[in-house]
Design an enzyme around this catalytic site. Structure first.
Site, PDB file in Angstrom:
ATOM      1  N   ASP A 122       0.856  -1.182   0.000  1.00 58.77           N
ATOM      2  CA  ASP A 122       0.000   0.000   0.000  1.00 58.77           C
ATOM      3  C   ASP A 122       0.893   1.234   0.000  1.00 58.77           C
ATOM      4  OD1 ASP A 122      -2.422   1.478   0.197  1.00 58.77           O
ATOM      5  OD2 ASP A 122      -3.263  -0.117   1.431  1.00 58.77           O
ATOM      6  N   ASP A 172      -2.913   4.745  -2.523  1.00 59.80           N
ATOM      7  CA  ASP A 172      -4.011   5.307  -1.742  1.00 59.80           C
ATOM      8  C   ASP A 172      -4.356   6.724  -2.212  1.00 59.80           C
ATOM      9  OD1 ASP A 172      -5.689   4.953   0.785  1.00 59.80           O
ATOM     10  OD2 ASP A 172      -4.630   6.807   1.257  1.00 59.80           O
ATOM     11  N   GLU A 206      -6.032   4.019  -6.372  1.00 57.14           N
ATOM     12  CA  GLU A 206      -7.321   4.278  -5.734  1.00 57.14           C
ATOM     13  C   GLU A 206      -7.710   5.711  -6.033  1.00 57.14           C
ATOM     14  OE1 GLU A 206      -9.430   4.222  -1.329  1.00 57.14           O
ATOM     15  OE2 GLU A 206      -7.518   5.233  -1.654  1.00 57.14           O
ATOM     16  N   HIS A 220     -11.260  -2.720   2.938  1.00 51.28           N
ATOM     17  CA  HIS A 220     -11.120  -2.291   4.325  1.00 51.28           C
ATOM     18  C   HIS A 220     -11.921  -1.038   4.650  1.00 51.28           C
ATOM     19  CE1 HIS A 220      -8.349   0.203   2.096  1.00 51.28           C
ATOM     20  NE2 HIS A 220      -8.216   0.999   3.143  1.00 51.28           N
ATOM     21  N   ASP A 221     -12.427  -0.344   3.638  1.00 53.78           N
ATOM     22  CA  ASP A 221     -13.194   0.886   3.832  1.00 53.78           C
ATOM     23  C   ASP A 221     -14.686   0.707   3.575  1.00 53.78           C
ATOM     24  OD1 ASP A 221     -11.079   2.556   4.553  1.00 53.78           O
ATOM     25  OD2 ASP A 221     -10.623   3.109   2.482  1.00 53.78           O
TER      26      ASP A 221
END
Length: 576
Positions: free
Chosen positions: A99, A207, A269, A342-343
């Site tokens: 990440d 991210d 993302e 995860h979100d």
């Protein structure tokens, strides 16, 4: 795309380390825990692991506030254990993607600590520092340089008393935004990325990467956003897909990946990204990123009030959204496919049904529908088991900063606490962050200690131990859909044609390439449905059933009659 890429037939598995498996009994998942479970990943058949942040961090935003980009958070282990994990994955033919969180750092990162020493420090311009509005006193309401709101509630600006200026933080106040306008910032990021690639990692999930370019004005100022509701302006048009974003990503690709041997994966993302922008980002000729995460389909159950304004989810809207992206990136670019991460809340509880009589079949149905689309599918930890949302009670059950901040702000403005909790229970990120359910023991086999967040009580029924040897389990079905992508070329690269777009129960589409066509039929409802309206229904009724999640229909039933949450994949050989 003329030459097929390796990641078109790959499946990615996301690990959120804090909640995956704990090896030392402190209640927090770690690299040692992941290392002990690599055979689970190999048995599932995934090709890539995306590892959520394991860097040193104060953990204000669960590791997305990074204080050192080139080390491992001691809670998670060490670089030595990381190297062991990387080697174990590679031995099993699984790649590892890190990440990359470079829109911001932690306020405890050495760069920011130096930047806030004085206005004249060489690192000052590595972040977005601005004085109060003209004629106003810093720290007073409305004195912030812009009216932008933070994604985590409140203003996106934090007053720094010691130097008399504000700094920008689109997320937590402990996550100051890096200033990508500064060449030194970009060079430092690229050097860090090369360091990880030299260590052996296979790429990066980036991210909120489309937020790194802000709409800075010629005089150095940033403009206000439009106020539509609430106290703050919407700054997203001013820092999403900004004026220099394509320049930065092309530069990153040249500086980090050019000339390297190996097969790498880059995933951006990108909240708010449009199809036209996604085509530009993922066009191989532009050499920016391989694919993007878009968020359109995960906002379909949100009203005008935003994330916490929960509305009923309609299947026709889901089909319209995903179908639009399938069509938009059909010729150039590539889709990322996901239901949850995860979100996001758990897929079964949001897009399927977590009622006991439907959960298993709906989990398999969701897997079939998603993995048969054109694009690279992502499996979020526990999704392959059919894990569900957690039955949260009061606010004390939550851990996520976003949920806690929203609750405090909303109830402080007079909203009914129970109404706020109702939205948090459905949409909160903690749903995805409860521990993976490995067995039916007290803490689901996640830890021998006290878990950092409670284990879902349904782990006694839903767990890996009960599923891995059961050929009728959710886990076994995920293995089958993953294998299908590896063995059926049409699944990876075939054309996509949506059918029955206006049907409010059935999700239907055809995947095709010369010589082969697949029909995917899924009844995404709690009631029986018949798909006899599809083109060439008679031919499809006689076709081979390649994959199903339910027993064959009774002879007295129409063959295209689907039970609740039933999904089938038919294969037909064609002349083309």
């Amino acid at each position: 795309m003329t030459e097929p890429q390796w990641w078109q037939s790959a499946v990615v598995y996301q690990i959120y380390p804090r909640s995956f498996a704990d090896s030392d009994g402190d209640g927090i998942g770690d690299l040692g825990g992941i290392l002990a479970k690599v055979d689970h990943l190999a048995r599932l058949g995934v090709d890539v692991v995306w590892l959520s942040p394991v860097y040193p961090s104060p953990q204000d935003d669960a590791g997305y506030d990074i204080s050192d980009f080139q080390d491992i958070e001691p809670v998670f282990g060490s670089l030595e254990i990381f190297d062991q994990l990387l080697a174990a994955l590679h031995e099993r033919g699984i790649k590892l993607v890190m990440d990359l969180v470079v829109n911001h750092t932690s306020d405890e990162h050495a760069w920011f600590q130096q930047a806030r020493r004085s206005k004249d420090d060489p690192k000052r311009d590595w972040y977005w520092w601005r004085p109060p509005r003209e004629g106003m006193t810093g720290g007073d309401p409305g004195a912030e340089p812009t009216n932008w709101g933070s994604f985590f509630s409140g203003s996106a600006w934090e007053w720094d008393e010691s130097t008399g200026e504000y700094y920008l933080h689109l997320f937590s106040k402990k996550q100051p935004d890096l200033n990508w306008e500064n060449r030194e910032v970009r060079e430092a990021v690229y050097a860090m990325m090369r360091w990880w690639l030299d260590r052996g990692v296979d790429g990066f999930r980036m991210d909120v990467i489309n937020m790194i370019s802000k709409a800075v004005q010629p005089d150095g100022s940033l403009p206000d956003g439009v106020v539509s509701h609430g106290l703050y302006g919407d700054g997203t048009p001013l820092f999403t897909d900004g004026p220099r974003i394509h320049e930065y990503l092309a530069e990153m690709n040249r500086e980090v990946f050019a000339g390297r041997d190996g097969q790498f994966l880059t995933v951006g993302e990108m909240p708010g990204v449009t199809i036209d922008e996604a085509i530009r980002y993922t066009d191989p000729a532009r050499a920016e990123v391989d694919m993007v995460f878009q968020f359109e389909h995960v906002t379909l159950d949100q009203g005008p009030g935003g994330k916490w304004d929960v509305q009923p989810l309609r299947l026709t809207d889901v089909k319209a959204s995903l179908g639009r992206w399938q069509a938009g990136l059909a010729e150039v670019g590539w889709n990322s496919l996901y239901w949850n991460n995860h979100d996001q809340p758990r897929a079964v509880s949001r897009y399927g049904s977590d009622a006991p009589e439907h959960r298993v079949r709906s989990a398999k149905c969701l897997a079939t529908v998603l993995h048969l689309h054109r694009g690279t599918p992502y499996v979020y930890q526990g999704e392959e088991l059919g894990m569900t949302n957690f039955p949260f009670g009061g606010i004390g059950d939550f851990r996520d900063i976003e949920s806690l901040n929203h609750y405090a702000e909303a109830t402080g403005h007079g909203e009914d606490p129970e109404d706020v909790l109702k939205a948090l229970r459905y949409m909160g990120r903690d749903n995805a962050r409860t521990p993976v359910q490995w067995d039916d023991s007290a803490n689901a086999g996640f830890t021998t200690g006290t878990p950092w967040i409670a284990v879902n009580p349904n782990h006694t029924e839903i767990n890996a131990s009960a599923q891995i040897d059961d050929e009728d389990s959710v886990f076994a079905h995920y293995r089958r859909v993953i294998e299908l992508r590896h063995t059926e070329k049409v699944v990876a690269t075939g054309d996509f044609t949506m059918l029955l777009a206006d049907h409010d129960q059935i999700y239907a589409f055809v995947r095709s390439e010369p010589g082969t066509a697949l029909l995917v039929l899924a009844n995404m409802s709690n009631e029986t449905a018949v798909a006899d309206q599809i083109p060439d229904a008679a031919e499809w009724e006689r076709a081979e059933v390649l994959l199903t999640n339910a027993p064959s229909p009774e002879p007295s039933q129409p063959r295209l009659s689907l039970q609740p949450w039933e999904a089938r994949v038919y294969r037909r050989r064609t002349d083309g």
